[in-house]
Design a protein around this motif. Structure first.
Motif, short mmCIF file in Angstrom:
data_model
loop_
_atom_site.label_atom_id
_atom_site.label_comp_id
_atom_site.label_asym_id
_atom_site.label_seq_id
_atom_site.Cartn_x
_atom_site.Cartn_y
_atom_site.Cartn_z
N ARG A 1 -6.54 2.73 -1.99
CA ARG A 1 -4.71 2.89 -2.25
C ARG A 1 -4.28 1.40 -2.50
O ARG A 1 -3.34 1.20 -3.88
CB ARG A 1 -3.68 3.60 -0.83
N THR A 2 -4.64 0.80 -2.00
CA THR A 2 -4.34 -0.76 -2.47
C THR A 2 -4.61 -1.38 -3.60
O THR A 2 -3.53 -1.70 -4.21
CB THR A 2 -4.39 -1.82 -1.48
N SER B 1 -2.69 0.23 -6.29
CA SER B 1 -1.78 0.03 -6.02
C SER B 1 -1.91 -1.84 -7.12
O SER B 1 -0.45 -2.11 -7.57
CB SER B 1 -0.67 -0.20 -5.21
N GLN C 1 -5.28 9.89 0.77
CA GLN C 1 -4.70 8.06 1.05
C GLN C 1 -3.81 8.33 1.94
O GLN C 1 -3.42 7.52 2.68
CB GLN C 1 -5.19 7.87 0.02
N ASN C 2 -2.82 8.33 1.31
CA ASN C 2 -1.63 8.97 1.85
C ASN C 2 -1.55 8.96 3.76
O ASN C 2 -0.53 8.38 4.66
CB ASN C 2 -0.32 9.69 1.30
N ASP D 1 -10.29 -0.47 0.74
CA ASP D 1 -8.93 0.02 0.57
C ASP D 1 -8.55 0.81 -1.14
O ASP D 1 -7.41 0.28 -1.75
CB ASP D 1 -8.27 -0.88 0.37
N GLN E 1 -4.44 11.52 -3.12
CA GLN E 1 -3.60 10.42 -3.08
C GLN E 1 -3.06 11.37 -1.58
O GLN E 1 -2.30 10.40 -1.20
CB GLN E 1 -2.73 10.61 -3.85
N SER F 1 1.18 -0.82 -0.24
CA SER F 1 0.18 0.32 -0.06
C SER F 1 0.61 1.72 -0.04
O SER F 1 0.54 2.35 -0.44
CB SER F 1 -0.59 0.17 1.09
N THR F 2 2.07 1.22 0.63
CA THR F 2 3.41 2.03 0.61
C THR F 2 3.62 2.67 -0.96
O THR F 2 4.60 3.90 -1.11
CB THR F 2 3.86 2.36 1.52
N THR G 1 -7.91 7.03 -8.54
CA THR G 1 -7.82 7.91 -6.67
C THR G 1 -8.01 9.58 -6.84
O THR G 1 -8.43 9.51 -5.40
CB THR G 1 -5.24 8.19 -7.12
#
Length: 478
Positions: free
Chosen positions: A276-277, A280, A177-178, A274, A174, A141-142, A168
């Motif tokens: 963000r994941t 990715s 989410q971060n 989720d 972003q 996720s990062t 996103t």
């Protein structure tokens, strides 16, 4: 003025004393006391005054989760045994205390003797296939999303990168989410096995209530790459988790075991919980076209699992040939509205014909609502198809299952959630269990060839358990 109930005041009973990952694995190290319980006892004594600067959140629970539950109604926990701390965090044994008490009733339910074996076999298949499947590949996720590039980049790749940037942005951006360090979600679900087909006959579940299993789940996530899910349905419970280094799972029929292959996210988290994941996961995907989903134009992104990951997830006679993930992103909203993944497994019996299993999961996401600025899908359904075929004609079988879920609670950046909540069970087996995901074999109607192939698979994997009482034997993938 009456003081409104804060998020943790409403959540502390069911989360800390029942659904918290730290309470469900008593044999694990460093679990003499729940870290979340200690946190909330501090909160009760200090009124959330961390250094005198933090004031308890006055917002009602309904504002955080989008739930229609009245403010102040807390959910009772799902407990596996006596609660030694029941006197310290409040009385949760009142009638009608919500999802936790209802799920606890599901766990204590005793089916009739006549239907117990049948229901147990059906429930194994439902939980094994739909309970806690994993995503196809490892992502973190990062990991940052790839930079949008047009020069020297295939149009399919650059289009996918653009679609993910739109997704996103539509999901909350972003930057927001971060800022999320951890997350929590709780929901209800219903599962049913609705169709079974062979070469000569098809059996459909025309009575929607027959075989329908209801339950609930709770999901915790924390950076980097840690997650824990607990799912209780029809009197059985499945746990699964990841501490960032290994993925493990616990089922009533196989106990605690690790997954074979690389660390992968939980598929359920990709179902609108989720973003963000999810972004990715599709970072290396290609845009392969467009399709209408429920009358809405969508872009299609396709992700294929690399050969190295497939090899790492295969073992012995069971070889995973392919695993493909499709994402359907709305051209109007930019959000993910459907996700489909399909993987094909080849099982070679000793001196016999090969048997192939194709598992397809189609998930439809709906009811997107903003939770603290992040767009979360609050309902959805999945349709699962298990298709078995071989080199012998007229030997195929097909099983169809469905799941519908709703999200009741969602929260982000929970203070005090630590890595101690994601420690694997203390009785975890050292050997991992291979991929062959809970594949059923019906003893009542299978041919001699299918029976021989199944026995060869069980002998090759050496992991089958609890086969004496049931008419089906299942394998587990996590």
């Amino acid at each position: 003025m009456e003081k409104k109930q804060g998020f943790f005041s409403a959540l502390k009973e069911e989360v800390v004393r029942g659904f918290s990952p730290s309470r469900s694995r008593p044999n694990s190290p460093a679990r003499a006391r729940s870290p979340m319980a200690s946190l909330l006892r501090r909160k009760k004594n200090n009124h959330c005054n961390y250094g005198g600067a933090y004031v308890a959140q006055p917002d009602p629970l309904i504002a955080r989760s989008g739930s229609l539950r009245p403010v102040g109604e807390a959910l009772a926990p799902l407990m596996e045994g006596p609660d030694p701390d029941c006197g310290e965090v409040g009385d949760s044994k009142r009638a009608g205390s919500g999802l936790g008490q209802w799920v606890k009733g599901q766990l204590s339910r005793t089916p009739s003797v006549a239907s117990m074996s049948y229901k147990r076999s059906d429930l194994r298949m439902l939980l094994g296939v739909m309970g806690a499947p994993l995503a196809p590949v490892h992502v973190s996720s990062t990991d940052p999303l790839p930079h949008l590039s047009i020069k020297d980049t295939p149009i399919e790749t650059s289009s996918a990168q653009y679609i993910l940037q739109q997704y996103t942005a539509a999901s909350g951006g972003q930057k927001l989410q971060n800022s999320i360090r951890n997350a929590y979600a709780m929901g209800k679900l219903k599962m049913v096995s609705c169709e079974y087909e062979t070469a000569t006959r098809t059996v459909k579940n025309r009575n929607g209530s027959r075989g329908l299993e209801s339950g609930g789940f709770v999901l915790w996530q924390m950076n980097p790459d840690m997650w824990y899910v607990e799912l209780a349905v029809g009197g059985s419970k499945v746990h699964a988790g990841c501490n960032g280094k290994l993925v493990w799972r616990h089922t009533p029929w196989l106990g605690a075991h690790t997954a074979k292959g690389p660390v992968r996210p939980l598929r359920r988290a990709l179902q609108g919980l989720d973003p963000r994941t999810t972004a990715s996961m599709f970072a290396d995907a290609r845009c392969i076209g467009e399709k209408k989903i429920n009358g809405e134009d969508c872009f299609i992104l396709k992700l294929c699992t690399d050969p190295q990951t497939l090899k790492a997830r295969s073992e012995g006679a069971a070889e995973i040939i392919r695993h493909v993930l499709f994402g359907y992103f709305s051209q109007k909203t930019g959000l993910l509205v459907q996700m489909e993944d399909s993987h094909l497994t080849r099982i070679q019996s000793t001196g016999g014909d090969a048997v192939y299993w194709e598992t397809t999961i189609n998930s439809y996401l709906d009811d997107y609502r903003s939770v603290e600025g992040i767009m979360i899908a609050h309902s959805g359904r999945s349709v699962v198809t298990l298709f078995r075929f071989g080199e012998v004609a007229m030997s195929h079988t097909k099983t169809k299952m469905e799941e519908a879920w709703t999200i009741e609670e969602v929260a982000f950046n929970i203070p005090g959630l630590s890595i101690d909540c994601f420690i694997p069970p203390g009785d975890l087996r050292s050997a991992s269990i291979s991929e062959t995901c809970e594949l059923p074999q019906d003893e009542r109607g299978k041919s001699a060839i299918a029976l021989a192939a199944h026995r060869a698979k069980v002998a090759a994997l050496g992991k089958a358990q609890d086969s004496g009482a049931d008419s089906m034997i299942w394998r587990t993938e996590v």
